[in-house]
Every structure is written in structure tokens, then in C-alpha cells.
Motif scaffolding. Structure first.
Motif, PDB file in Angstrom:
ATOM      1  N   LEU A 187       0.854  -1.183   0.000  1.00 26.65           N
ATOM      2  CA  LEU A 187       0.000   0.000   0.000  1.00 26.65           C
ATOM      3  C   LEU A 187       0.895   1.240   0.000  1.00 26.65           C
ATOM      4  N   PRO A 188       0.630   2.215  -0.862  1.00 22.26           N
ATOM      5  CA  PRO A 188       1.504   3.396  -0.910  1.00 22.26           C
ATOM      6  C   PRO A 188       1.574   4.139   0.414  1.00 22.26           C
ATOM      7  N   THR A 189       0.466   4.166   1.146  1.00 17.48           N
ATOM      8  CA  THR A 189       0.484   4.809   2.468  1.00 17.48           C
ATOM      9  C   THR A 189       1.418   4.056   3.416  1.00 17.48           C
ATOM     10  N   GLY A 190       1.356   2.731   3.398  1.00 19.32           N
ATOM     11  CA  GLY A 190       2.218   1.934   4.255  1.00 19.32           C
ATOM     12  C   GLY A 190       3.687   2.133   3.930  1.00 19.32           C
ATOM     13  N   ALA A 191       4.005   2.191   2.634  1.00 17.45           N
ATOM     14  CA  ALA A 191       5.396   2.372   2.223  1.00 17.45           C
ATOM     15  C   ALA A 191       5.928   3.726   2.665  1.00 17.45           C
ATOM     16  N   GLU A 192       5.131   4.781   2.507  1.00 19.05           N
ATOM     17  CA  GLU A 192       5.580   6.123   2.866  1.00 19.05           C
ATOM     18  C   GLU A 192       5.715   6.281   4.382  1.00 19.05           C
ATOM     19  N   ARG A 193       4.828   5.680   5.136  1.00 16.12           N
ATOM     20  CA  ARG A 193       4.916   5.778   6.598  1.00 16.12           C
ATOM     21  C   ARG A 193       6.148   5.046   7.119  1.00 16.12           C
ATOM     22  N   LEU A 194       6.422   3.870   6.562  1.00 17.28           N
ATOM     23  CA  LEU A 194       7.623   3.139   6.971  1.00 17.28           C
ATOM     24  C   LEU A 194       8.875   3.925   6.590  1.00 17.28           C
ATOM     25  N   ARG A 195       8.865   4.532   5.426  1.00 15.00           N
ATOM     26  CA  ARG A 195      10.014   5.326   4.992  1.00 15.00           C
ATOM     27  C   ARG A 195      10.246   6.510   5.924  1.00 15.00           C
ATOM     28  N   GLY A 196       9.164   7.139   6.382  1.00 11.35           N
ATOM     29  CA  GLY A 196       9.302   8.242   7.328  1.00 11.35           C
ATOM     30  C   GLY A 196       9.896   7.795   8.644  1.00 11.35           C
ATOM     31  N   PHE A 197       9.489   6.608   9.111  1.00 14.32           N
ATOM     32  CA  PHE A 197      10.033   6.037  10.346  1.00 14.32           C
ATOM     33  C   PHE A 197      11.542   5.847  10.228  1.00 14.32           C
ATOM     34  N   HIS A 198      11.975   5.207   9.134  1.00 10.21           N
ATOM     35  CA  HIS A 198      13.404   4.962   8.945  1.00 10.21           C
ATOM     36  C   HIS A 198      14.174   6.253   8.716  1.00 10.21           C
ATOM     37  N   SER A 199      13.557   7.233   8.076  1.00  7.03           N
ATOM     38  CA  SER A 199      14.234   8.516   7.847  1.00  7.03           C
ATOM     39  C   SER A 199      14.620   9.167   9.172  1.00  7.03           C
ATOM     40  N   ALA A 200      13.713   9.141  10.147  1.00  6.57           N
ATOM     41  CA  ALA A 200      13.996   9.757  11.441  1.00  6.57           C
ATOM     42  C   ALA A 200      15.139   9.041  12.153  1.00  6.57           C
ATOM     43  N   LEU A 201      15.163   7.718  12.082  1.00 10.49           N
ATOM     44  CA  LEU A 201      16.242   6.965  12.717  1.00 10.49           C
ATOM     45  C   LEU A 201      17.577   7.275  12.050  1.00 10.49           C
ATOM     46  N   SER A 202      17.570   7.326  10.718  1.00  6.93           N
ATOM     47  CA  SER A 202      18.795   7.609   9.982  1.00  6.93           C
ATOM     48  C   SER A 202      19.317   9.010  10.275  1.00  6.93           C
ATOM     49  N   GLU A 203      18.412   9.987  10.312  1.00  2.00           N
ATOM     50  CA  GLU A 203      18.810  11.366  10.594  1.00  2.00           C
ATOM     51  C   GLU A 203      19.427  11.496  11.985  1.00  2.00           C
ATOM     52  N   ALA A 204      18.979  10.647  12.915  1.00  2.00           N
ATOM     53  CA  ALA A 204      19.498  10.697  14.281  1.00  2.00           C
ATOM     54  C   ALA A 204      20.792   9.914  14.435  1.00  2.00           C
ATOM     55  N   GLY A 205      21.220   9.231  13.374  1.00  2.00           N
ATOM     56  CA  GLY A 205      22.452   8.450  13.440  1.00  2.00           C
ATOM     57  C   GLY A 205      22.320   7.166  14.225  1.00  2.00           C
ATOM     58  N   LEU A 206      21.107   6.667  14.369  1.00  2.00           N
ATOM     59  CA  LEU A 206      20.895   5.423  15.112  1.00  2.00           C
ATOM     60  C   LEU A 206      21.205   4.225  14.223  1.00  2.00           C
ATOM     61  N   PRO A 207      21.687   3.139  14.803  1.00  2.00           N
ATOM     62  CA  PRO A 207      22.007   1.953  13.999  1.00  2.00           C
ATOM     63  C   PRO A 207      20.744   1.294  13.446  1.00  2.00           C
ATOM     64  N   ASP A 208      20.945   0.422  12.448  1.00  2.00           N
ATOM     65  CA  ASP A 208      19.813  -0.235  11.796  1.00  2.00           C
ATOM     66  C   ASP A 208      18.936  -1.014  12.768  1.00  2.00           C
ATOM     67  N   ASP A 209      19.576  -1.644  13.790  1.00  2.00           N
ATOM     68  CA  ASP A 209      18.794  -2.473  14.711  1.00  2.00           C
ATOM     69  C   ASP A 209      18.079  -1.660  15.789  1.00  2.00           C
ATOM     70  N   ALA A 210      18.157  -0.335  15.697  1.00  2.00           N
ATOM     71  CA  ALA A 210      17.432   0.506  16.669  1.00  2.00           C
ATOM     72  C   ALA A 210      15.933   0.469  16.424  1.00  2.00           C
ATOM     73  N   GLY A 211      15.530   0.180  15.201  1.00  2.00           N
ATOM     74  CA  GLY A 211      14.104   0.194  14.872  1.00  2.00           C
ATOM     75  C   GLY A 211      13.582  -1.176  14.498  1.00  2.00           C
ATOM     76  N   ARG A 212      12.586  -1.661  15.206  1.00  2.00           N
ATOM     77  CA  ARG A 212      11.908  -2.906  14.861  1.00  2.00           C
ATOM     78  C   ARG A 212      10.599  -2.587  14.167  1.00  2.00           C
ATOM     79  N   THR A 213      10.185  -3.449  13.250  1.00  2.00           N
ATOM     80  CA  THR A 213       8.948  -3.191  12.518  1.00  2.00           C
ATOM     81  C   THR A 213       8.050  -4.425  12.537  1.00  2.00           C
ATOM     82  N   GLU A 214       6.765  -4.169  12.605  1.00  2.00           N
ATOM     83  CA  GLU A 214       5.724  -5.194  12.466  1.00  2.00           C
ATOM     84  C   GLU A 214       4.733  -4.649  11.446  1.00  2.00           C
ATOM     85  N   LEU A 215       4.601  -5.329  10.310  1.00  2.00           N
ATOM     86  CA  LEU A 215       3.721  -4.867   9.246  1.00  2.00           C
ATOM     87  C   LEU A 215       2.615  -5.887   9.010  1.00  2.00           C
ATOM     88  N   GLY A 216       1.372  -5.414   8.947  1.00  2.00           N
ATOM     89  CA  GLY A 216       0.244  -6.312   8.741  1.00  2.00           C
ATOM     90  C   GLY A 216      -0.987  -5.555   8.317  1.00  2.00           C
TER      91      GLY A 216
END
Length: 343
Positions: A187-216
Motif C-alpha cells: 500500500l503506498p500509504t504503508g510504504a511512505e509511513r515506513l520510509r518516514g520512520f526509517h528517515s527519522a532513525l537515519s537522521e538521528a544516526g541510530l544503527p539499523d537495529d534501533a528500529g523494529r517493525t511489524e507490518l500487517g
């Protein structure tokens, strides 16, 4: 049922004269039109719109095709659209697909057969080819979700920025283990929301494993409950959670209340949407507010203009409304620690 024949017999005139009077034909005198309309009103006559449409009259029905009326976002949009349409002399018809593309196709076939004036649609992830063909023959626009095969008229929310801002708020609080629970990326909404989540983590310099995801399934309250149970298991459970749909938010809040999880002491939570009860749930839910009235008014105005001006070709039109982070008591620094000064 009262017919034009009944009116004609009462007034002692021909059926064709009654029909012309009711359609405001210039060949009929104003006096006769008045008599016919008065008799029609007194007798309870209801015109046959389908028959008038066969003679070239246009429909005044606009269809709203949505996944799930139980989602308050869609029910509120329907209410606001209905008020806007009514003010312009149109009637809103509701059609629910349950995010099933074959149900979507069946509804669109019926709507097309009944010659609705236009369609506002929240499309499924993969619309059927026949659905695409049917919509090409109808004035339509997409709402919230956007599928490239359905044209370039779209009213939506800035999903990426909304989730980026919500996640950045948790990062600023000092959280380094943050989970996201949202809809699938097909779903385009789901893809954009997940991208926003990862963008914030990346901007903060957090490692990849800082964010867990559950999609359904985003419309499933039960999935929200199941997913948050999984997220909270184990020693590396997140200290903060950001959500990507209203129904998932409802499921999470139910599960947290049932388990007695302390919010924000044990878990900070940012919801999605702003239901009436969110302001008094627990400490008050920090959440992503949605611009429902703005979107509904914009959709209605655009489609009404389209139906009245009847342009030969619709140019592309995109309206992106910002969400808003509503701050309440459900977020706080982890373990009671103050956020860093750099945040």
C-alpha cells in the motif's frame, strides 16, 4: 406508486404534457407547470431518475469507495463529503471493499452501470485491470492512497513527514529502541509511513537495529493486539512505539490496558489519528492528527468543479495535506531519564 399517468388523469391532460411540465419544457405554460407540480407534490409522486438519465439527464449521485467504514477516518470523511455534496445538490453513495480488489471491481461495475456522476476512491493495493478501465470512463479522484494506473488526481496526507516527525519526537526524548507497527508496503500509504520512520532513525544516526517493525493488515484491531504482544517479548523490547493506522492503534491500546503496561513509564506510545477517546486514554495519547475536514472539503470542491465544467481532459492535480503531532502524556524519556541537550 404514483405515476405520470395518475397525474394526467387527475388533471385531465396528456401524459406527455405531464412529463414535459415536470422536466420544465419551454413548450409548456407556467400555469400548467404549476398545476402539474402541485398535483405531483400532493399525490406523492417521485420521479424516475433512471428513466430521465436514459433521456440524457445527468446523475446527482457521487460514490465514495472505501476499504472499511469502521475506520473512523473513513466514516468522518464520508460525513464531511456528504455535507459538502448536499450543499451542491449532489448525494453521496457509500461503497465498502474490505480491501478486496474483486469486491472493488464488482462495486465499480454496478456504479458504472448506474451512471453515477463521479467516484472518490481509496483504491486497493492492486486494482483489477477492469477496474482501471471502468474508472477511465468516470470522473474520479483518489483519496489517501494513490495508484499510478488510476490517474493523477489525488488528495492525500504527507505520510512520510508525519511518521518522520512522530519518530523524531521519540528520538528527541532519548529513545534508542523504537518499534513501528503499520500497514504493508504494497500500500503506498504503508510504504511512505515506513520510509518516514526509517528517515527519522537515519537522521538521528541510530544503527539499523534501533528500529523494529511489524507490518500487517492496517484495518485489523486484532492484529494490533497480536503485534504489540510480540514486540514486548524478550529483553530487547522497545521502549517506544509509533503506530501507522487508526485500527492498529485501537488494538495496541486495548492490549496495553489489558496487560497493565505503564504508559509512558514502561513504554512510550505515539498513535495514529485522533479519535475522541484518545485524549483521555491513560495519560492522554500523543498521536498523529489527520487533516480530515481539509481533505474532504478539497475533494468535494475539486469534483464539483469537474462535474459542472465537464472539461475534455483532466490535468494532473495533487493535494498533499500535512498531519500534525498532537502532544499529550503517552511519551516520556525512557527510564525517567531527561533527554540529551542535543535533542
Amino acid at each position: 406508486m404514483i405515476t405520470t399517468k395518475d397525474i394526467a388523469e387527475r388533471l385531465g391532460i396528456s401524459v406527455s404534457t405531464v412529463g414535459r411540465a415536470l422536466s420544465d419544457d419551454a413548450r409548456i405554460s407556467e400555469e400548467t407547470k404549476f398545476r402539474v407540480r402541485q398535483a405531483a407534490s400532493e399525490m406523492g409522486y417521485v420521479g424516475n431518475r433512471a428513466a430521465r438519465m436514459m433521456r440524457g439527464a445527468s446523475s446527482n449521485v457521487v460514490a465514495l469507495v472505501i476499504p472499511d467504514i469502521r475506520n473512523s477516518f473513513y466514516s468522518t470523511i464520508a460525513h464531511e463529503l456528504s455535507k459538502n455534496m448536499e450543499a451542491e445538490g449532489f448525494q453521496l453513495m457509500l461503497s465498502e471493499t474490505d480491501d478486496d480488489r474483486m469486491v472493488e471491481l464488482r462495486h465499480l461495475r454496478e456504479l458504472s452501470a448506474n451512471r453515477v456522476a463521479g467516484v472518490i476512491i481509496v483504491p486497493t493495493a492492486r486494482p483489477h485491470g477492469d477496474s482501471i478501465k471502468l474508472l477511465r470512463g468516470l470522473p474520479h479522484l483518489q483519496l489517501l492512497r494513490r495508484h499510478p494506473s488510476l490517474g493523477s488526481q489525488w488528495f492525500g496526507v504527507d505520510d512520510h513527514e508525519s511518521l518522520r516527525e512522530a519518530t523524531a519526537h521519540l528520538v528527541a526524548q532519548g529513545h534508542t529502541r523504537i518499534a513501528y507497527l503499520g500497514g504493508p508496503t504494497e500500500l503506498p500509504t504503508g510504504a511512505e509511513r515506513l520510509r518516514g520512520f526509517h528517515s527519522a532513525l537515519s537522521e538521528a544516526g541510530l544503527p539499523d537495529d534501533a528500529g523494529r517493525t511489524e507490518l500487517g493488515p492496517p484495518s485489523s484491531v486484532e492484529y494490533g493486539r497480536e503485534a504489540v504482544r510480540r514486540l514486548l517479548e524478550g529483553p530487547d523490547a522497545p521502549t517506544a512505539l509509533v503506530l501507522g493506522s487508526i485500527q492498529l492503534t485501537l488494538g495496541v491500546l486495548e492490549e496495553l490496558s489489558e496487560q497493565g503496561v505503564q504508559v509512558p513509564g514502561e513504554l512510550s506510545v505515539v498513535g495514529f489519528g485522533d479519535e475522541p477517546g484518545f485524549s483521555w486514554w491513560g495519560p492522554g495519547l500523543t498521536t498523529i492528527g489527520l487533516p480530515i475536514q481539509e481533505m474532504a472539503t478539497g475533494c468535494a470542491l475539486w469534483l464539483m468543479r469537474r462535474l459542472k465544467t465537464k472539461p475534455e481532459n483532466d490535468g494532473p492535480y495533487t493535494s498533499v495535506s500535512p498531519g500534525s503531532l498532537v502532544l499529550r502524556g503517552s511519551t516520556a524519556p525512557p527510564d525517567g531519564k531527561a533527554p540529551s541537550s542535543s535533542a
